[in-house]
Design a protein around this motif. Sequence first.
Motif, short mmCIF file in Angstrom:
data_model
loop_
_atom_site.label_atom_id
_atom_site.label_comp_id
_atom_site.label_asym_id
_atom_site.label_seq_id
_atom_site.Cartn_x
_atom_site.Cartn_y
_atom_site.Cartn_z
N ALA A 241 -13.89 4.71 12.23
CA ALA A 241 -13.44 3.37 11.56
C ALA A 241 -12.44 3.67 10.60
O ALA A 241 -12.43 4.58 10.00
CB ALA A 241 -14.66 2.78 10.89
N VAL A 242 -11.57 2.82 11.00
CA VAL A 242 -10.16 3.04 9.83
C VAL A 242 -10.04 1.53 8.95
O VAL A 242 -10.39 0.43 9.42
CB VAL A 242 -8.98 3.13 10.48
N GLN A 243 -9.71 1.43 7.87
CA GLN A 243 -9.56 0.58 6.83
C GLN A 243 -7.92 0.25 6.41
O GLN A 243 -7.68 0.92 5.21
CB GLN A 243 -10.42 0.74 5.82
N PRO A 244 -7.30 -0.54 7.10
CA PRO A 244 -5.87 -0.69 6.96
C PRO A 244 -5.81 -1.64 5.66
O PRO A 244 -6.77 -2.32 5.49
CB PRO A 244 -5.28 -1.33 8.24
N GLN A 245 -4.54 -1.40 4.98
CA GLN A 245 -4.30 -2.37 3.89
C GLN A 245 -3.09 -3.49 4.10
O GLN A 245 -2.97 -4.10 3.35
CB GLN A 245 -4.16 -1.84 2.62
N MET B 92 -11.36 -4.77 8.40
CA MET B 92 -10.42 -5.48 7.60
C MET B 92 -10.70 -5.67 6.27
O MET B 92 -10.13 -6.34 5.33
CB MET B 92 -10.28 -6.67 8.44
N ILE B 93 -11.96 -4.91 5.89
CA ILE B 93 -12.46 -5.23 4.39
C ILE B 93 -11.36 -5.11 3.40
O ILE B 93 -11.74 -5.67 2.26
CB ILE B 93 -13.76 -4.64 4.21
N VAL C 170 -3.53 -15.93 2.81
CA VAL C 170 -4.47 -14.70 2.48
C VAL C 170 -4.71 -13.79 3.65
O VAL C 170 -4.29 -14.07 4.67
CB VAL C 170 -5.85 -15.30 2.31
N GLN C 171 -5.10 -12.75 3.30
CA GLN C 171 -5.23 -11.89 4.15
C GLN C 171 -6.35 -11.75 5.19
O GLN C 171 -7.35 -12.53 4.74
CB GLN C 171 -5.00 -10.30 3.76
N ASN C 172 -6.67 -11.20 6.15
CA ASN C 172 -7.81 -11.36 7.09
C ASN C 172 -9.20 -11.33 6.57
O ASN C 172 -10.00 -12.05 6.72
CB ASN C 172 -7.42 -10.32 8.31
N GLY C 173 -9.26 -10.17 5.48
CA GLY C 173 -10.57 -9.76 5.08
C GLY C 173 -10.92 -10.45 3.85
O GLY C 173 -12.04 -10.40 3.31
N PHE C 174 -10.06 -11.56 3.45
CA PHE C 174 -10.63 -12.55 2.47
C PHE C 174 -11.93 -13.39 2.74
O PHE C 174 -11.84 -13.99 3.82
CB PHE C 174 -9.50 -13.54 1.96
N VAL D 129 -1.92 -1.72 10.49
CA VAL D 129 -2.51 -2.35 11.69
C VAL D 129 -1.61 -2.07 12.91
O VAL D 129 -2.04 -1.50 13.95
CB VAL D 129 -2.86 -3.82 11.40
N ALA D 130 -0.29 -2.26 12.79
CA ALA D 130 0.62 -2.22 13.79
C ALA D 130 0.60 -0.73 14.25
O ALA D 130 0.59 -0.31 15.38
CB ALA D 130 2.00 -2.45 13.28
#
Length: 478
Positions: A46-50, A93-94, A111-115, A55-56
């Motif tokens: 699992a990876v958590q991008p910011q 996406m958290i 907003v970003q995806n994880g909002f 993401v790209a």
Amino acid sequence: MTYSRVTEKDVAALTDIVTAERVIYPATVHYDHDQFKQVRSLPDVAVQPQTNEEVAAILRYANEHLIPVTVRGNATGLMGANVPIEHGIDIDMIKMNKVLDYDPDDLTLTVQNGFRIRDINEFLADKPFTYIPAPAMKWATIGGNASTNAGGMRAVKYGTTREHIRGITAVMVDGTIQHFGSKTVKNSSGYDLKDVIIGSEGTLAVITELILRLIPRPTINLDVLVPFVDVKKAISVVPKILRAGLVPTGLEFFSRETVEYWESYAHQPFMDHTGGGYLLITFDGHDGTVVQRDLDRAMQIARDNGALAPVLMGDEAHRVAVWETRNQLLTAIQQTTTAIDEVDIVVPISQIPKVLDKVAELQAKEKVSMPNFGHAGDGNLHIYMRKDDYSDEEFAAKVDRIIRQLYATAKALGGEMSGEHGIGFAREPYFEAYYGKDKVRILQLVKDAFDPNHILNPHKIFPSVGANKQENRPLTLD
């Protein structure tokens, strides 16, 4: 399609992209399920991008190495759409959870995806505008809502999530970052790829940012709980209210049986015990006289058609309490049995009673408790199947038979498989039988255009690559 499993070399490459503290390897069981936990499969990592660029880079690397990718929000889904069936990389996406732009002049919030939905409500609490869709799961992420085109309890007046997203930023499988839609109200400029990606359950691209439509916050909200002798009597009133030209904000239904599950869960009595079925009706607006007039007209129609004494929600504490009960019905059903499964079919509003007749028939035939509730104003029913004391094998067989019958009923009535929870992995085996090979072939062409290597969320929605891992794919629904 043969996918690659993640190796130590791949983990090192991902670590270079997002830094070590945002790589979880090996992935923990936190990542192997959704809220129902009916389907479990663990990603390799699992990876958590910011950022969009992270993401790209992840997608570009995964696509080049044929590593499957699944996107995860807060795992409030029910159909296994976020479960990584082919393992691979889970994009969590958290940490993409920021407000990027608040624009009251153009009535948008970016907003970003994880909002989370809860975050949106809190951010706008002291502002004159609101994001109107109201899914019950307030801890769900907005990206997850967009991926399933979540509906909620205000769809009868305001529409679903799709109607409230002006634009998205999406990362394509080759790592390019694209912007679809904008802050503009209108767009008649070619194919609307924004709306193709919304509702695609992570199979076409990764949504990273969303431009949300805001509306002036309604200053008047009036609610009434209306009991009837049974649910069918309650439902029969709904078309009459709508035919009168009234447009409630919300029109929910539930049964006394379902309320009893909530009472067992909450350890407190419901506010009314006179009805066998209930309508929860709400009107909103900015003119108190108009809103009250519409509510009074709806109540007169209800009384003329068998309503028992209504419970007016003039007291804010009562209003909050009844809506909290409605929001907790799923949790209550889930927490008072060993396991549950669900169908969220949607049919024309006038056809809801026929679905309820079928539910009663199947409940008696299969001897499975099937509490249900839903959105009477838009025809979306949430029908649950409680496992109780059945073995895994017995329950799975009963659920399969029940699902086929409910889908056959919905199809015959001109309905759809899902009103808001999506198809995911759990209902993919029924999709082709419901919609036919021709529609699936068109969807496969769309999938090929967006994701030629089929690495994005494999085995979801419709059959697209190789043999699906589920058995008993039905050729027909009956």
